[in-house]
Design an enzyme around this catalytic site. Structure first.
Site, PDB file in Angstrom:
ATOM      1  N   LYS A   1      46.084  44.376  61.256  1.00  0.00           N
ATOM      2  CA  LYS A   1      46.051  43.397  60.161  1.00  0.00           C
ATOM      3  C   LYS A   1      46.573  44.014  58.865  1.00  0.00           C
ATOM      4  CE  LYS A   1      41.826  41.737  62.362  1.00  0.00           C
ATOM      5  NZ  LYS A   1      41.363  42.977  63.010  1.00  0.00           N
TER       6      LYS A   1
ATOM      7  N   HIS B   1      44.815  39.787  56.763  1.00  0.00           N
ATOM      8  CA  HIS B   1      43.382  40.015  56.950  1.00  0.00           C
ATOM      9  C   HIS B   1      42.494  39.043  56.172  1.00  0.00           C
ATOM     10  CE1 HIS B   1      40.581  43.554  58.198  1.00  0.00           C
ATOM     11  NE2 HIS B   1      39.951  42.400  58.291  1.00  0.00           N
TER      12      HIS B   1
ATOM     13  N   TYR C   1      40.608  49.421  58.797  1.00  0.00           N
ATOM     14  CA  TYR C   1      39.584  50.125  59.580  1.00  0.00           C
ATOM     15  C   TYR C   1      39.872  51.627  59.666  1.00  0.00           C
ATOM     16  CZ  TYR C   1      38.724  45.379  61.467  1.00  0.00           C
ATOM     17  OH  TYR C   1      38.492  44.031  61.630  1.00  0.00           O
TER      18      TYR C   1
ATOM     19  N   ASP D   1      41.385  45.062  69.167  1.00  0.00           N
ATOM     20  CA  ASP D   1      41.536  44.462  67.840  1.00  0.00           C
ATOM     21  C   ASP D   1      41.190  45.473  66.761  1.00  0.00           C
ATOM     22  OD1 ASP D   1      41.711  41.764  66.210  1.00  0.00           O
ATOM     23  OD2 ASP D   1      39.973  42.853  65.455  1.00  0.00           O
TER      24      ASP D   1
END
Length: 282
Positions: free
Chosen positions: A79, A112, A54, A49
């Protein structure tokens, strides 16, 4: 509950299967992401994930490619960032994620968080639906949507734009149970994913956790992951420590009793992350 293992999956409304546990890489620095993701895959995880926000999608994808495991056997999530919540921006973000990962397809893409206002949220969903229809994405869903956001989206889907919410991802643990949202999603056969299932290690000394850890000869982290599994959720534990990556998977050889589960019904609402569920208005 029926016996589950690390190889177990749930069937999503999209028709695809999702492994019952995922490996999270939130706040994992890009320079170590490939290494720890490879360790997770070696340990037996088949579900990674990530998120565009990120900044480690590419490194996750490199680990998938270097693992020697067939692409179809690994489930990869990313996301659309909160800053890209409009049709055009979401479309661009999706295209960038597809290019950065170069995996052939992405198993799951989530919105997100419900930022961008109504027009932005619905436009971003339309971009997801189009990418799914084009075969670039297999399943789509949302993260951090409150019930009011979910109902707005459901109305939009039913108005003809299409798509199905396959997954809803939230911070969920005994101190942020979100039972109302989980019930809404489960009623519609949406898979519920739990991020920060270990409460970012902020509750490990809680007496209830310590007692259950002693009772079952397990760590507090293993108790929390098992709780999530027995609630029917897909927990997404993260770690950058090899021993903990392994330890977090040693949760299939014991079961919490009804009394154990009830003892973790704290009634406390204390998220440790952001909380768009409550903080983002319609």
């Amino acid at each position: 509950m029926a016996p589950v293992s690390l190889q177990s999956t749930y069937k999503m409304v999209s028709g695809y299967e999702i492994p019952v546990v995922g490996f999270g890489v939130y706040q994992t620095p890009p320079e170590i992401t490939e290494k720890v993701t490879l360790k997770a895959l070696e340990t037996g995880y088949r579900h990674i994930d990530s998120a565009k926000a990120y900044a480690n999608e590419k490194e996750c994808a490199e680990a998938l490619k270097k693992s020697g495991i067939g692409r179809s056997k690994i489930f990869f999530t990313t996301k659309v960032p909160r800053s890209c919540m409009s049709y055009e921006k979401a479309k661009e973000a999706i295209e960038q994620s597809i290019a950065a990962t170069d995996l052939g397809y992405i198993d799951l893409v989530l919105l997100h968080a419900p930022y961008g206002g109504k027009e932005g949220r619905l436009g971003a969903w339309r971009a997801l639906v189009e990418a799914q229809k084009a075969g670039h994405i297999r399943s789509i869903g949302v993260s951090n949507y409150g019930i009011h956001h979910l109902e707005e989206l459901e109305e939009y889907i039913n108005s003809g734009v299409g798509g199905q919410i396959s997954v809803g991802q939230y911070e969920i643990h005994p101190w942020c149970a979100r039972e109302d949202i989980a019930a809404w999603l489960k009623k519609r056969n949406v898979v519920v994913e739990a991020y920060s299932p270990l409460v970012q290690a902020q509750r490990m000394d809680e007496p209830v956790l310590q007692n259950l850890a002693k009772k079952h000869n397990k760590t507090p982290a293993q108790i929390l992951i098992r709780w999530s599994l027995q609630k029917g959720y897909v927990p997404l534990p993260k770690s950058v420590t090899d021993s903990r990556i392994v330890e977090n998977m040693q949760v299939f050889d014991f079961e919490l009793s009804g009394e154990d589960m009830e003892s973790l019904n704290t009634g406390i609402y204390a998220p440790v992350c952001w909380d768009p569920v409550k903080d983002v208005p319609l």
